[in-house]
Design a protein around this motif. Sequence first.
Motif, PDB file in Angstrom:
ATOM      1  N   LEU A 179       2.415   4.411   6.430  1.00 12.77           N
ATOM      2  CA  LEU A 179       1.872   4.465   4.854  1.00 12.77           C
ATOM      3  C   LEU A 179       0.511   5.387   4.796  1.00 12.77           C
ATOM      4  O   LEU A 179       0.538   5.894   3.860  1.00 12.77           O
ATOM      5  N   ALA A 180      -0.122   5.171   5.926  1.00 17.27           N
ATOM      6  CA  ALA A 180      -1.392   6.071   5.643  1.00 17.27           C
ATOM      7  C   ALA A 180      -1.125   7.436   5.782  1.00 17.27           C
ATOM      8  O   ALA A 180      -1.688   8.215   5.007  1.00 17.27           O
ATOM      9  N   ILE A 181      -0.193   7.941   6.614  1.00 19.63           N
ATOM     10  CA  ILE A 181       0.303   9.151   6.697  1.00 19.63           C
ATOM     11  C   ILE A 181       0.759   9.837   5.357  1.00 19.63           C
ATOM     12  O   ILE A 181       0.424  10.641   4.811  1.00 19.63           O
ATOM     13  N   SER A 182       1.634   8.817   4.512  1.00 16.26           N
ATOM     14  CA  SER A 182       2.079   9.262   3.524  1.00 16.26           C
ATOM     15  C   SER A 182       1.205   9.520   2.392  1.00 16.26           C
ATOM     16  O   SER A 182       1.005  10.264   1.621  1.00 16.26           O
ATOM     17  N   PHE A 183       0.067   8.551   2.558  1.00 15.35           N
ATOM     18  CA  PHE A 183      -1.065   8.453   1.458  1.00 15.35           C
ATOM     19  C   PHE A 183      -1.795   9.873   1.618  1.00 15.35           C
ATOM     20  O   PHE A 183      -2.106  10.646   0.645  1.00 15.35           O
ATOM     21  N   LEU A 184      -2.202  10.140   2.777  1.00 14.76           N
ATOM     22  CA  LEU A 184      -3.113  11.362   3.244  1.00 14.76           C
ATOM     23  C   LEU A 184      -2.160  12.470   2.622  1.00 14.76           C
ATOM     24  O   LEU A 184      -2.891  13.459   2.131  1.00 14.76           O
ATOM     25  N   CYS A 185      -1.016  12.639   3.168  1.00 10.58           N
ATOM     26  CA  CYS A 185      -0.334  13.938   2.769  1.00 10.58           C
ATOM     27  C   CYS A 185       0.033  14.044   1.340  1.00 10.58           C
ATOM     28  O   CYS A 185      -0.169  15.197   0.621  1.00 10.58           O
ATOM     29  N   ASN A 186       0.177  12.876   0.621  1.00 14.55           N
ATOM     30  CA  ASN A 186       0.451  12.960  -0.824  1.00 14.55           C
ATOM     31  C   ASN A 186      -0.934  13.388  -1.669  1.00 14.55           C
ATOM     32  O   ASN A 186      -0.736  14.178  -2.714  1.00 14.55           O
ATOM     33  N   ILE A 245       5.877  13.639  -7.833  1.00 12.42           N
ATOM     34  CA  ILE A 245       5.780  12.239  -8.510  1.00 12.42           C
ATOM     35  C   ILE A 245       6.746  11.357  -7.797  1.00 12.42           C
ATOM     36  O   ILE A 245       6.672  10.122  -7.937  1.00 12.42           O
ATOM     37  N   GLN A 246       8.063  11.579  -7.224  1.00 10.39           N
ATOM     38  CA  GLN A 246       8.774  11.070  -6.719  1.00 10.39           C
ATOM     39  C   GLN A 246       8.336  10.389  -5.332  1.00 10.39           C
ATOM     40  O   GLN A 246       8.413   9.314  -4.905  1.00 10.39           O
ATOM     41  N   LEU A 247       7.702  11.307  -4.666  1.00  5.86           N
ATOM     42  CA  LEU A 247       6.986  10.627  -3.292  1.00  5.86           C
ATOM     43  C   LEU A 247       5.728   9.813  -3.655  1.00  5.86           C
ATOM     44  O   LEU A 247       5.605   8.703  -2.820  1.00  5.86           O
ATOM     45  N   LEU A 248       5.076   9.955  -4.679  1.00 11.64           N
ATOM     46  CA  LEU A 248       3.916   9.026  -5.030  1.00 11.64           C
ATOM     47  C   LEU A 248       4.611   7.657  -5.370  1.00 11.64           C
ATOM     48  O   LEU A 248       4.058   6.582  -5.093  1.00 11.64           O
ATOM     49  N   ALA A 249       5.653   7.605  -6.161  1.00 11.26           N
ATOM     50  CA  ALA A 249       6.445   6.355  -6.544  1.00 11.26           C
ATOM     51  C   ALA A 249       6.972   5.607  -5.255  1.00 11.26           C
ATOM     52  O   ALA A 249       6.768   4.341  -5.231  1.00 11.26           O
ATOM     53  N   ILE A 250       7.597   6.441  -4.391  1.00  9.15           N
ATOM     54  CA  ILE A 250       8.097   5.811  -2.960  1.00  9.15           C
ATOM     55  C   ILE A 250       6.834   5.299  -2.173  1.00  9.15           C
ATOM     56  O   ILE A 250       7.017   4.051  -1.747  1.00  9.15           O
ATOM     57  N   MET A 251       5.866   5.979  -2.049  1.00 12.95           N
ATOM     58  CA  MET A 251       4.403   5.486  -1.397  1.00 12.95           C
ATOM     59  C   MET A 251       4.204   4.212  -2.035  1.00 12.95           C
ATOM     60  O   MET A 251       3.679   3.103  -1.390  1.00 12.95           O
ATOM     61  N   CYS A 252       4.065   4.198  -3.584  1.00  5.71           N
ATOM     62  CA  CYS A 252       3.551   2.946  -4.380  1.00  5.71           C
ATOM     63  C   CYS A 252       4.525   1.700  -3.905  1.00  5.71           C
ATOM     64  O   CYS A 252       4.145   0.840  -3.776  1.00  5.71           O
ATOM     65  N   VAL A 253       5.771   2.032  -4.000  1.00  9.47           N
ATOM     66  CA  VAL A 253       6.632   1.141  -3.906  1.00  9.47           C
ATOM     67  C   VAL A 253       6.676   0.394  -2.235  1.00  9.47           C
ATOM     68  O   VAL A 253       6.694  -0.639  -2.113  1.00  9.47           O
ATOM     69  N   TRP A 295       5.895  -3.682   1.311  1.00  9.39           N
ATOM     70  CA  TRP A 295       5.757  -3.730   2.845  1.00  9.39           C
ATOM     71  C   TRP A 295       4.322  -4.265   3.491  1.00  9.39           C
ATOM     72  O   TRP A 295       4.249  -4.773   4.572  1.00  9.39           O
ATOM     73  N   SER A 296       3.260  -3.933   2.694  1.00  7.77           N
ATOM     74  CA  SER A 296       1.966  -4.320   3.030  1.00  7.77           C
ATOM     75  C   SER A 296       1.902  -5.659   3.348  1.00  7.77           C
ATOM     76  O   SER A 296       1.341  -6.195   4.249  1.00  7.77           O
ATOM     77  N   PRO A 297       2.339  -6.668   2.471  1.00  8.25           N
ATOM     78  CA  PRO A 297       2.270  -8.324   2.778  1.00  8.25           C
ATOM     79  C   PRO A 297       2.779  -8.426   3.980  1.00  8.25           C
ATOM     80  O   PRO A 297       2.203  -9.358   4.934  1.00  8.25           O
ATOM     81  N   PHE A 298       4.106  -7.985   4.307  1.00  9.95           N
ATOM     82  CA  PHE A 298       4.752  -8.318   5.535  1.00  9.95           C
ATOM     83  C   PHE A 298       4.222  -7.851   6.805  1.00  9.95           C
ATOM     84  O   PHE A 298       3.826  -8.426   7.965  1.00  9.95           O
ATOM     85  N   LEU A 299       3.684  -6.491   6.805  1.00  7.37           N
ATOM     86  CA  LEU A 299       3.008  -5.740   7.941  1.00  7.37           C
ATOM     87  C   LEU A 299       1.702  -6.421   8.291  1.00  7.37           C
ATOM     88  O   LEU A 299       1.417  -6.654   9.468  1.00  7.37           O
ATOM     89  N   VAL A 300       0.917  -6.733   7.232  1.00  6.18           N
ATOM     90  CA  VAL A 300      -0.399  -7.582   7.513  1.00  6.18           C
ATOM     91  C   VAL A 300      -0.221  -8.698   7.988  1.00  6.18           C
ATOM     92  O   VAL A 300      -0.868  -9.144   8.895  1.00  6.18           O
ATOM     93  N   THR A 301       0.791  -9.642   7.435  1.00  4.70           N
ATOM     94  CA  THR A 301       0.997 -10.928   7.999  1.00  4.70           C
ATOM     95  C   THR A 301       1.804 -10.558   9.596  1.00  4.70           C
ATOM     96  O   THR A 301       1.018 -11.789  10.469  1.00  4.70           O
TER      97      THR A 301
END
Length: 363
Positions: A211-218, A246-254, A259-265
């Motif tokens: 997720l961090a790589i997606s955010f940085l590259c986008n 736009i599609q990549l940003l939407a995928i990243m947000c989704v 996934w963040s709640p599950f990964l953090v848990t």
Amino acid sequence: MNSSKSPGLAGFGILKNTTCHTEKKISVFFSIIFMTVGILSNSLAIAILMKAYQRFRQKSKASFLLLASGLVVTDLFGHLINGAIAVFVYASDKDWIRFNQSNILCSVFGICMVFFGLCPLFLGSVMAVERCIGVTKPIFHSTKMTSKHVKMMLTMVCLFAVLIALLPILRCRAYQIQASRTWCFYKTEHVEDWEDRFYLLLFSCLGLLALAISFLCNAVTGITLLRVKFKSQQRQGRSHHFEMIIQLLAIMCVSCICWSPFLVTMARIGINESDSKGTCETILFALRMATWNQILDPWVYILLRKAVLRNLYKITRGCCGVQIINLHMWELSSIKNSLKVAAISESPVSSKQINLQPLSSVG
């Protein structure tokens, strides 16, 4: 030691401990609905992406479409396999002791949960890296990012996700039936062994890293496109770049929301386990959030297409009461812009027309 337990009994330890109950009828109903909607959505998205891939086969967009197709296909098989096993478990009244004596089903379920969880996150980050290279280094992208290389990357990502999913089996650590008795995963109850903590932390860290790589590259891709647009003051055939970002940003947000709640848990359990009942309820909520990712991903490609976005743009301008100017923002290419500039230069000034007539005749 846990590793000394026989495979047939290793997965049943959780059944003797606290369980969090789920309503059978409601759970079966929602499992079937989610699985059906997910399969239909992903199938529609695959058809759209494959049609677009055939059209842009020799262009820079082909590599992005190929990766996107791999992501949607992964989501589709995730719905088919995980959904079918979940429905079977609910239909069997969650009686694991009766139908899972050798712990094979739980192991397969756990492997699929890890693989179909990590693989879409990995593919999303690879897509973001691919677009970042395509926008910032277009020459390198056009020469090195061929369909053959993209297919190799897809294979490597899938193999890496398979390796992570098989690690517990290779180390003779059985996947565990979770407290709700509806799914299997790494050990999340009474985690004391360092290896059990390692698997939870590995899964969560890899997912959060993707997720961090997606955010940085986008972010880099979006800033680069905006800078080019403001500098040139013209739309030079880059509409497909904006569509993909736009599609990549939407995928990243989704992915981040789902996934963040599950990964953090999982990371929290791996670092410091909390009370069993609260952990079970938290995990169930986070798991249901994560399942929405595979349902929402295909709708990004179904809804966020040029034709749909163009119509939304027109509707928005109309609703705001602003006169719609046909900017051709999705169709203009650099050739059309050049013709437009040439037409403006031939303005109806008699002296200019006389001077430009020989040049126009030569052209």
